[in-house]
Scaffold this active site. Structure first.
Site, PDB file in Angstrom:
ATOM      1  CG  HIS A 307      -2.061   0.926   1.126  1.00 33.18           C
ATOM      2  ND1 HIS A 307      -1.969   2.274   1.371  1.00 33.18           N
ATOM      3  CD2 HIS A 307      -3.332   0.706   0.720  1.00 33.18           C
ATOM      4  CE1 HIS A 307      -3.146   2.838   1.154  1.00 33.18           C
ATOM      5  NE2 HIS A 307      -3.991   1.912   0.754  1.00 33.18           N
ATOM      6  CG  ASP A 364      -8.390  -4.057  -3.093  1.00 33.71           C
ATOM      7  OD1 ASP A 364      -7.584  -3.127  -3.292  1.00 33.71           O
ATOM      8  OD2 ASP A 364      -9.626  -3.910  -3.133  1.00 33.71           O
TER       9      ASP A 364
HETATM   10  C1  SDX Z   1      -6.083   0.170  -3.036  1.00 34.52           C
HETATM   11  O1  SDX Z   1      -4.164   4.605  -2.062  1.00 34.52           O
HETATM   12  C2  SDX Z   1      -5.201   4.035  -1.468  1.00 34.52           C
HETATM   13  O2  SDX Z   1      -5.643   4.452  -0.414  1.00 34.52           O
HETATM   14  C3  SDX Z   1      -5.765   2.851  -2.231  1.00 34.52           C
HETATM   15  C4  SDX Z   1      -6.822   2.037  -1.502  1.00 34.52           C
HETATM   16  C5  SDX Z   1      -8.090   2.848  -1.279  1.00 34.52           C
HETATM   17  O3  SDX Z   1      -8.824   2.520  -0.335  1.00 34.52           O
HETATM   18  O4  SDX Z   1      -8.381   3.741  -2.135  1.00 34.52           O
HETATM   19  O5  SDX Z   1      -6.332   1.593  -0.257  1.00 34.52           O
HETATM   20  C6  SDX Z   1      -7.236   0.814  -2.336  1.00 34.52           C
HETATM   21  O6  SDX Z   1      -5.826   0.488  -4.161  1.00 34.52           O
HETATM   22  C7  SDX Z   1      -5.259  -0.846  -2.291  1.00 34.52           C
HETATM   23  C8  SDX Z   1      -4.029  -1.343  -3.126  1.00 34.52           C
HETATM   24  C9  SDX Z   1      -4.531  -2.424  -4.087  1.00 34.52           C
HETATM   25  N1  SDX Z   1      -3.435  -2.812  -5.026  1.00 34.52           N
HETATM   26  C10 SDX Z   1      -2.831  -4.001  -4.965  1.00 34.52           C
HETATM   27  O7  SDX Z   1      -3.039  -4.839  -4.095  1.00 34.52           O
HETATM   28  C11 SDX Z   1      -1.841  -4.256  -6.109  1.00 34.52           C
HETATM   29  C12 SDX Z   1      -0.523  -4.806  -5.554  1.00 34.52           C
HETATM   30  N2  SDX Z   1       0.138  -3.755  -4.783  1.00 34.52           N
HETATM   31  C13 SDX Z   1       1.046  -2.917  -5.496  1.00 34.52           C
HETATM   32  O8  SDX Z   1       1.033  -2.820  -6.840  1.00 34.52           O
HETATM   33  C14 SDX Z   1       1.597  -1.765  -4.690  1.00 34.52           C
HETATM   34  O9  SDX Z   1       1.857  -2.213  -3.427  1.00 34.52           O
HETATM   35  C15 SDX Z   1       0.774  -0.495  -4.639  1.00 34.52           C
HETATM   36  C16 SDX Z   1       0.410  -0.012  -6.008  1.00 34.52           C
HETATM   37  C17 SDX Z   1      -0.484  -0.720  -3.852  1.00 34.52           C
HETATM   38  C18 SDX Z   1       1.589   0.565  -3.940  1.00 34.52           C
HETATM   39  O10 SDX Z   1       2.689   0.782  -4.730  1.00 34.52           O
HETATM   40  P1  SDX Z   1       3.771   1.940  -4.352  1.00 34.52           P
HETATM   41  O11 SDX Z   1       3.399   2.651  -3.102  1.00 34.52           O
HETATM   42  O12 SDX Z   1       4.001   2.762  -5.577  1.00 34.52           O
HETATM   43  O13 SDX Z   1       5.026   1.099  -3.956  1.00 34.52           O
HETATM   44  P2  SDX Z   1       6.128   0.636  -4.980  1.00 34.52           P
HETATM   45  O14 SDX Z   1       5.485   0.147  -6.237  1.00 34.52           O
HETATM   46  O15 SDX Z   1       7.133   1.724  -5.079  1.00 34.52           O
HETATM   47  O16 SDX Z   1       6.744  -0.645  -4.230  1.00 34.52           O
HETATM   48  C19 SDX Z   1       7.799  -0.499  -3.282  1.00 34.52           C
HETATM   49  C20 SDX Z   1       8.563  -1.813  -3.378  1.00 34.52           C
HETATM   50  C21 SDX Z   1       9.004  -2.145  -4.804  1.00 34.52           C
HETATM   51  O17 SDX Z   1      10.141  -2.992  -4.720  1.00 34.52           O
HETATM   52  P3  SDX Z   1      11.636  -2.301  -4.885  1.00 34.52           P
HETATM   53  O18 SDX Z   1      11.644  -1.611  -6.227  1.00 34.52           O
HETATM   54  O19 SDX Z   1      11.753  -1.343  -3.692  1.00 34.52           O
HETATM   55  O20 SDX Z   1      12.584  -3.465  -4.805  1.00 34.52           O
HETATM   56  O21 SDX Z   1       7.688  -2.896  -3.001  1.00 34.52           O
HETATM   57  C22 SDX Z   1       7.494  -3.764  -4.113  1.00 34.52           C
HETATM   58  C23 SDX Z   1       7.875  -2.984  -5.343  1.00 34.52           C
HETATM   59  O22 SDX Z   1       8.291  -3.860  -6.393  1.00 34.52           O
HETATM   60  N3  SDX Z   1       6.074  -4.139  -4.106  1.00 34.52           N
HETATM   61  C24 SDX Z   1       5.611  -5.366  -4.358  1.00 34.52           C
HETATM   62  C25 SDX Z   1       4.218  -5.277  -4.179  1.00 34.52           C
HETATM   63  N4  SDX Z   1       3.882  -4.020  -3.845  1.00 34.52           N
HETATM   64  C26 SDX Z   1       5.038  -3.315  -3.802  1.00 34.52           C
HETATM   65  N5  SDX Z   1       6.230  -6.517  -4.707  1.00 34.52           N
HETATM   66  C27 SDX Z   1       5.446  -7.605  -4.893  1.00 34.52           C
HETATM   67  N6  SDX Z   1       4.100  -7.604  -4.718  1.00 34.52           N
HETATM   68  C28 SDX Z   1       3.455  -6.463  -4.364  1.00 34.52           C
HETATM   69  N7  SDX Z   1       2.128  -6.453  -4.211  1.00 34.52           N
END
Ligand code: SDX
Length: 427
Positions: A307, A364
């Site tokens: 998140h 989710d």
């Molecule tokens: C919602 O914003 C809100 O409030 C949203 C929400 C709402 O109520 O409106 O809460 C609802 O959208 C919840 C999130 C649902 N999405 C998912 O479950 C999809 C999977 N999660 C990700 O794609 C991700 O965690 C995000 C999009 C939710 C957040 O991404 P960020 O904050 O941009 O973080 P990032 O992509 O920069 O990740 C940081 C690190 C990275 O690794 P490094 O480059 O540091 O090595 O964490 C890794 C990412 O690759 N990472 C994951 C991951 N989420 C982040 N790796 C594997 N699986 C994941 N799910």
């Protein structure tokens, strides 16, 4: 905490005021940055460090896993409140009195007829159309049938627009689902509560009486409350920035639905179920999917994890996880998917990659398991998220307009070609 920040650039020092919110969050107000530095701006892709507004609606603390709507904790609201009460609270700022709530529901029911010509629009969609695309289109189409743009400075006009969209949206949600199922479209039953009516519109079979199931009513009431607002998330920021051009409320909500559709945002609840199904069909091999999620060369992410703000458990995920167990037990449903989800969660919570990145289950991760147990098709999961988020979008849009926020128009840093003379195609 100091009341100013000093930035030194090009040998010059510049002071900027800071602002502290009611929960002691601090921001540097850089409104004067370009003017005092001769054009210097900031760069923050994804706005990870940048606030777009001040707001009185929702507070969340990502480190402590706190979520409050207008000061009330999500735990209390999910346990004790009715979804319409929470909608009223988010939009107008206070919990309604008994009389105000009754009037709100009556007014909303009086607006729950959708122009029958909207049927011609939904009939034009193929059954294969994703219901989020249908819902976004129909919501935008509502503008055509309700063309007068809302006068935000008229409380009565604003109130009427709020009850209009809250009254019509559940009908569009039910129609989007039933169209795919080839079932007749109806307008529900005004003798019922809001949530009961949503369930009846979605599930009533044309040749049977619809019998309400309290378990489903309570579960959906709780899920809608848990999804109702979440401060400046992607779809809410979309609703605010579209509304900042003074585009209408329905058009702004339609844009928010499209933003929510994405699998990184609200579309994640559908992607979680598809992921869990894939793991089940793959013999329950969670380790393979954990490895894929950690493999940088693999675009696969563990859906339902991570998140932007929560670097601790998403408080909503905790509540939904408990509710999932309760609903499946009460319904007598044994779903192997729930066991796979719990196994995956345990593995991720003990895995260095996830621990280091503070990746926890989000809202989710478990919600789809309940929707599935309720008999909601997986392509409708994000539509249910939108139904819950609607009052949040409305409240944030109303706040942005009442505060007369300027049109949203970020800056950029240009990195393309510098000036070059045109070369005719002959050359
Ligand atoms: C919602 O914003 C809100 O409030 C949203 C929400 C709402 O109520 O409106 O809460 C609802 O959208 C919840 C999130 C649902 N999405 C998912 O479950 C999809 C999977 N999660 C990700 O794609 C991700 O965690 C995000 C999009 C939710 C957040 O991404 P960020 O904050 O941009 O973080 P990032 O992509 O920069 O990740 C940081 C690190 C990275 O690794 P490094 O480059 O540091 O090595 O964490 C890794 C990412 O690759 N990472 C994951 C991951 N989420 C982040 N790796 C594997 N699986 C994941 N799910």
């Amino acid at each position: 905490m100091s009341d100013k920040a000093i930035l030194e650039i090009n040998g010059q020092k510049h002071e900027f005021p800071t602002i502290m919110g009611s929960e002691n969050e601090v921001a540097i107000d850089i409104s004067a940055l370009r003017a005092v530095t001769g054009g210097v701006t900031t760069l923050d892709p994804g706005f990870k460090n940048t606030g777009s507004c001040v707001s009185e609606i929702t507070f969340l603390d990502g480190e402590k896993g706190i979520l409050r709507y207008r000061g009330y904790s999500i735990e209390e609201l999910a346990e004790k409140a009715d979804f319409l009460e929470v909608a009223y609270l988010l939009i107008f700022g206070e919990l309604p009195t008994k009389e105000a709530l009754a009037k709100f529901h009556t007014d909303l029911k009086s607006e729950s007829i959708v122009d029958d010509d909207i049927r011609k629009i939904i009939d034009a969609f193929p059954k294969s159309a994703h219901p989020m695309g249908v819902l976004s289109s129909l919501t935008s189409a509502l503008t055509a049938f309700n063309p007068t743009s809302v006068d935000v400075d008229s409380p009565e006009d604003m109130y009427n627009s709020v009850v209009r969209i809250l009254g019509k949206f559940p009908v569009l949600v039910a129609w989007a689902m039933r169209k795919k199922q080839g079932l007749p479209l109806d307008y529900g039953d005004n003798s019922l509560g809001y949530v009961e009516n949503v369930l009846k519109m979605m599930f009533k079979q044309p040749n049977e009486e619809y019998v309400q199931n309290e378990i489903l009513v309570n579960a959906l009431n709780k899920l809608l409350i848990l999804h109702a607002d979440h401060e400046q998330n992607c779809s809410t920021s979309t609703v605010r920035i579209v509304g900042s051009s003074h585009a209408g409320l329905f058009a702004s909500i339609s844009a928010g639905i499209s933003a929510l559709w994405g699998p990184l945002h609200g579309g994640a609840n559908q992607a979680v179920l598809e992921m869990l199904e894939a793991i089940k069909n793959d013999g329950g091999d969670t380790k393979k999917y954990m490895a894929k999620a950690k493999d940088k060369s693999d675009p696969f992410r563990l859906m339902g994890f991570g998140h932007r703000v929560y670097k601790n458990f998403d408080p909503r995920a905790k509540i939904i996880k408990v509710t999932a167990d309760e609903v499946l037990n009460d319904l007598g449903v044994k779903d192997p998917i729930l066991d796979i989800a719990k196994g995956l969660e345990q593995e991720a919570l003990t895995d260095a990659y996830f621990i280091d990145r503070k990746l926890y289950p989000n809202v989710d991760f478990y919600s789809g398991i309940i929707y599935r147990a309720m008999g909601i098709p997986v392509e409708m999961f994000t539509v249910m998220f939108a139904l819950g988020r609607l009052p949040g979008w409305i409240g944030q849009w109303r706040e942005m307009r009442l505060r007369k926020e300027p049109i949203g128009r970020p800056r950029q840093i240009y990195i393309g070609s510098t000036h070059r003379p045109f070369k005719s195609v002959a050359k």
